[in-house]
Motif scaffolding. Structure first.
Motif, PDB file in Angstrom:
ATOM      1  N   ILE A   9       0.861  -1.175   0.000  1.00 42.86           N
ATOM      2  CA  ILE A   9       0.000   0.000   0.000  1.00 42.86           C
ATOM      3  C   ILE A   9       0.897   1.224   0.000  1.00 42.86           C
ATOM      4  N   LEU A  10       0.325   2.374  -0.166  1.00 41.38           N
ATOM      5  CA  LEU A  10       1.100   3.617  -0.183  1.00 41.38           C
ATOM      6  C   LEU A  10       0.800   4.404   1.085  1.00 41.38           C
ATOM      7  N   GLU A  35      -2.697   6.705  -8.963  1.00 40.94           N
ATOM      8  CA  GLU A  35      -3.267   7.682  -9.892  1.00 40.94           C
ATOM      9  C   GLU A  35      -3.222   9.094  -9.323  1.00 40.94           C
ATOM     10  N   THR A  36      -3.274   9.234  -7.997  1.00 39.05           N
ATOM     11  CA  THR A  36      -3.292  10.564  -7.399  1.00 39.05           C
ATOM     12  C   THR A  36      -1.966  10.973  -6.804  1.00 39.05           C
ATOM     13  N   GLN A  41       7.799  16.103  -8.399  1.00 40.67           N
ATOM     14  CA  GLN A  41       9.140  15.632  -8.049  1.00 40.67           C
ATOM     15  C   GLN A  41       9.190  15.186  -6.589  1.00 40.67           C
ATOM     16  N   ALA A  42       8.498  15.915  -5.713  1.00 44.96           N
ATOM     17  CA  ALA A  42       8.473  15.550  -4.289  1.00 44.96           C
ATOM     18  C   ALA A  42       7.819  14.192  -4.089  1.00 44.96           C
ATOM     19  N   ASP A  43       6.776  13.903  -4.872  1.00 44.38           N
ATOM     20  CA  ASP A  43       6.128  12.588  -4.779  1.00 44.38           C
ATOM     21  C   ASP A  43       7.120  11.477  -5.121  1.00 44.38           C
ATOM     22  N   PHE A  44       7.860  11.669  -6.183  1.00 49.64           N
ATOM     23  CA  PHE A  44       8.805  10.633  -6.614  1.00 49.64           C
ATOM     24  C   PHE A  44       9.979  10.516  -5.647  1.00 49.64           C
ATOM     25  N   GLU A  45      10.398  11.624  -5.041  1.00 46.58           N
ATOM     26  CA  GLU A  45      11.439  11.552  -4.023  1.00 46.58           C
ATOM     27  C   GLU A  45      10.950  10.736  -2.830  1.00 46.58           C
ATOM     28  N   SER A  46       9.702  10.946  -2.429  1.00 44.42           N
ATOM     29  CA  SER A  46       9.126  10.159  -1.333  1.00 44.42           C
ATOM     30  C   SER A  46       9.030   8.690  -1.709  1.00 44.42           C
ATOM     31  N   ASN A 111       8.736  -4.132  -6.561  1.00 43.05           N
ATOM     32  CA  ASN A 111       7.422  -3.577  -6.857  1.00 43.05           C
ATOM     33  C   ASN A 111       7.393  -2.058  -6.677  1.00 43.05           C
ATOM     34  N   ARG A 112       8.026  -1.575  -5.615  1.00 42.02           N
ATOM     35  CA  ARG A 112       8.060  -0.131  -5.397  1.00 42.02           C
ATOM     36  C   ARG A 112       8.817   0.569  -6.527  1.00 42.02           C
ATOM     37  N   SER A 113       9.873  -0.071  -7.002  1.00 42.90           N
ATOM     38  CA  SER A 113      10.609   0.479  -8.152  1.00 42.90           C
ATOM     39  C   SER A 113       9.739   0.452  -9.398  1.00 42.90           C
ATOM     40  N   ASN A 114       8.998  -0.635  -9.585  1.00 42.78           N
ATOM     41  CA  ASN A 114       8.112  -0.734 -10.755  1.00 42.78           C
ATOM     42  C   ASN A 114       7.041   0.348 -10.742  1.00 42.78           C
ATOM     43  N   LEU A 115       6.494   0.636  -9.552  1.00 44.93           N
ATOM     44  CA  LEU A 115       5.489   1.696  -9.452  1.00 44.93           C
ATOM     45  C   LEU A 115       6.059   3.039  -9.904  1.00 44.93           C
ATOM     46  N   ILE A 116       7.280   3.307  -9.513  1.00 43.59           N
ATOM     47  CA  ILE A 116       7.937   4.548  -9.929  1.00 43.59           C
ATOM     48  C   ILE A 116       8.112   4.576 -11.446  1.00 43.59           C
ATOM     49  N   LEU A 117       8.626   3.478 -11.993  1.00 43.73           N
ATOM     50  CA  LEU A 117       8.918   3.441 -13.425  1.00 43.73           C
ATOM     51  C   LEU A 117       7.643   3.474 -14.264  1.00 43.73           C
ATOM     52  N   GLU A 118       6.557   2.896 -13.751  1.00 39.27           N
ATOM     53  CA  GLU A 118       5.295   2.929 -14.494  1.00 39.27           C
ATOM     54  C   GLU A 118       4.688   4.325 -14.545  1.00 39.27           C
ATOM     55  N   ASN A 119       5.003   5.143 -13.551  1.00 36.25           N
ATOM     56  CA  ASN A 119       4.388   6.472 -13.471  1.00 36.25           C
ATOM     57  C   ASN A 119       5.353   7.612 -13.765  1.00 36.25           C
ATOM     58  N   ILE A 120       6.585   7.294 -14.136  1.00 37.64           N
ATOM     59  CA  ILE A 120       7.626   8.308 -14.244  1.00 37.64           C
ATOM     60  C   ILE A 120       7.342   9.354 -15.314  1.00 37.64           C
ATOM     61  N   ASN A 121       6.553   9.001 -16.313  1.00 39.86           N
ATOM     62  CA  ASN A 121       6.282   9.972 -17.375  1.00 39.86           C
ATOM     63  C   ASN A 121       5.343  11.079 -16.935  1.00 39.86           C
ATOM     64  N   ASN A 122       4.868  11.024 -15.691  1.00 43.13           N
ATOM     65  CA  ASN A 122       4.132  12.163 -15.149  1.00 43.13           C
ATOM     66  C   ASN A 122       5.067  13.335 -14.855  1.00 43.13           C
TER      67      ASN A 122
END
Length: 477
Positions: A9-10, A35-36, A41-46, A111-122
């Motif tokens: 979970i997040l 999705e939210t 950048q702060a989200d991805f740093e977290s 999985n946490r890395s995959n979540l980042i990579l799946e959403n990185i184009n945001n």
């Protein structure tokens, strides 16, 4: 594989997700979803902090991954005065229903890395985005590498190792994914490709406790060595710019007073995190030690009286329990200055290992001059008044193996080194747990684990096979 992802979970940037069949239809008002969340950048740093926190799981670099590879060898001996923790691994009695719970934490990191990579184009294109991609890919590669070290053969272990069972390569966040086990060769190809790509993306300096270019280069020296790619291991090691900790600063590395020679570690806060890595070895009670495992008398005697690892107390000290019994206790993870709580940062790779990787790779290529030079860079920073032994040929390779054993003690290497060299574990039949070799020896039935024994590969936990029957068990179990 759903069992692996059952608690993801997040929360405050620590990303996990739930894989139950019956999901809640509504989310709490204060919850966030991919999705939210992944917007700034702060989200991805977290999110990256969540990746790093995954490495501190108690079955991973927060504990067992730094201890079990020594517990399963002759580096340490169990003390009957302790809790007999991890005795099943000391005695090689691990089985599918009595296994090291290690599949879960690396796949959480993945999985946490995959979540980042799946959403990185945001994120908009730019150096910040590129750096996050590099960090996530390198973290995913490291977790995958650790998985295959534990559950699969190592390519140099046997002639057929590369085609034996690897571990599922997961690059999706789908909790229902069921991927069969690929070959070891496919796993190492993935790991090395990820690291090579990350090397060109990640920053040269990301601050303490984060992956940077030196981290990736160092990890490549390790991965290439394990894969039998000696020239590539040398090239990767040559790209690392970090220096080996000196005689004066080295003891402080193990109390977090110094970062000299540390290429990558997972930082923790002693108060807020309090991950007690060192309690795998011993605890303290009223000023006395309560030993779990102590340095074996054989290994203790391999450290010379001119060796800073011994003379400074950085790795071992003679200490007593409440009954007055004396032990060669393991102080390498004892705690920060003034502490005996076992809370220290987890060191994942250091410059000394990179030089030892390089020395071994040169020796494998019969490049004896270069191998000796790399070995002596380590030895000159560990022995007072050091004079090179001038070894060459097979004697030099043995000297490299010895120094690797001495330097990387209690950092999660010995079992894997014996495994990739296809060498046995051999314990003394007479040496006990006390400081002078007296005391209680290892049980007679658990003195030798023959080279190539199937127990060098940990069993897939039965709980994982129960939820994914297609996940093939390792041979022998």
């Amino acid at each position: 594989m759903k069992n692996i992802f059952k608690t993801v979970i997040l929360v405050f940037g620590v990303l996990l997700f739930n894989s139950c069949e019956d999901e809640l239809e509504k989310l709490p008002n204060d919850s966030v979803t991919p999705e939210t969340f992944y917007q700034t950048q702060a989200d991805f740093e977290s999110a990256m902090r969540g990746v790093y926190s995954g490495f501190l799981n108690g079955s991973y670099y927060g504990g067992s991954f730094l201890s079990l590879p020594d517990i399963m060898t002759s580096n340490v001996i169990i003390s009957p005065q302790g809790r007999l923790s991890n005795q099943v691994f000391f005695e090689w009695r691990h089985a599918p229903n009595l296994s090291w719970n290690f599949m879960y934490p690396p796949y959480v990191v993945i999985n946490r890395s995959n979540l980042i990579l799946e959403n990185i184009n945001n994120l908009p294109d730019g150096p910040d985005k590129t750096n996050i991609i590099g960090e996530a890919k390198a973290a995913r590669a490291l977790a995958m590498f650790d998985l295959v070290r534990v559950f699969s053969e190592i390519p140099t272990q046997s002639s057929g190792a590369s085609q034996s069972l690897g571990m599922p390569i997961i690059t999706t966040t789908d909790p229902t994914v069921q991927i069969p086990r690929p070959s070891v060769d496919e796993c190492y190809t993935f790991i090395i490709n990820e690291l090579e790509e990350a090397k060109g993306l990640v920053n040269s300096d990301n601050g303490s406790g984060r992956i940077n270019k030196n981290t990736v280069r160092a990890l490549l020296s390790r991965a290439y060595l394990y894969n039998g790619n000696d020239l590539e291991a040398i090239n990767a090691a040559n790209e690392v710019t970090a220096s080996i900790a000196s005689l004066s600063t080295f003891p402080g590395v193990w109390t977090d007073s110094s970062e000299d020679g540390v290429i990558f570690k997972i930082n923790q806060d002693r108060i807020l995190d309090g991950v007690s890595i060192g309690v795998q070895w011993s605890q303290s009670n009223a000023g006395n030690v309560v030993p779990e495992y102590v340095m074996s008398y054989e290994l203790f005697n391999l450290y010379g009286n001119d060796d800073i690892r011994k003379t400074s107390g950085a790795y071992t000290q003679i200490q007593s329990d409440q009954a007055g019994n004396l032990y060669n206790t393991i102080t390498k993870m004892f705690g920060e200055p003034g502490q005996n709580n076992g809370v220290v940062d987890a060191k994942i790779i250091r410059a000394a290992e990179v030089y030892l990787n390089k020395a071994e790779a040169h020796a494998n290529r019969s490049e004896w001059v270069e191998a000796l030079q790399a070995l002596d860079m380590v030895r000159s920073n560990r022995y007072t008044g050091f004079v090179s032994g001038g070894e060459t040929g097979p004697a030099l390779l043995e000297a490299i193996k010895l120094e690797r054993r001495l330097e990387l003690f209690a950092e999660g290497h010995r079992f894997f080194d014996l495994k990739r060299w296809n060498e046995p574990v051999v314990r003394s039949a007479t040496d006990g747990d006390f400081f002078d070799g007296s005391g209680t020896p290892a049980p007679a039935n658990y003195l030798t684990l023959p080279a190539g024994n199937y127990k060098f590969q940990m069993p897939i936990p039965q709980s994982e096979i129960n939820v994914y029957p297609g996940l093939e068990q390792n041979p022998g179990y």
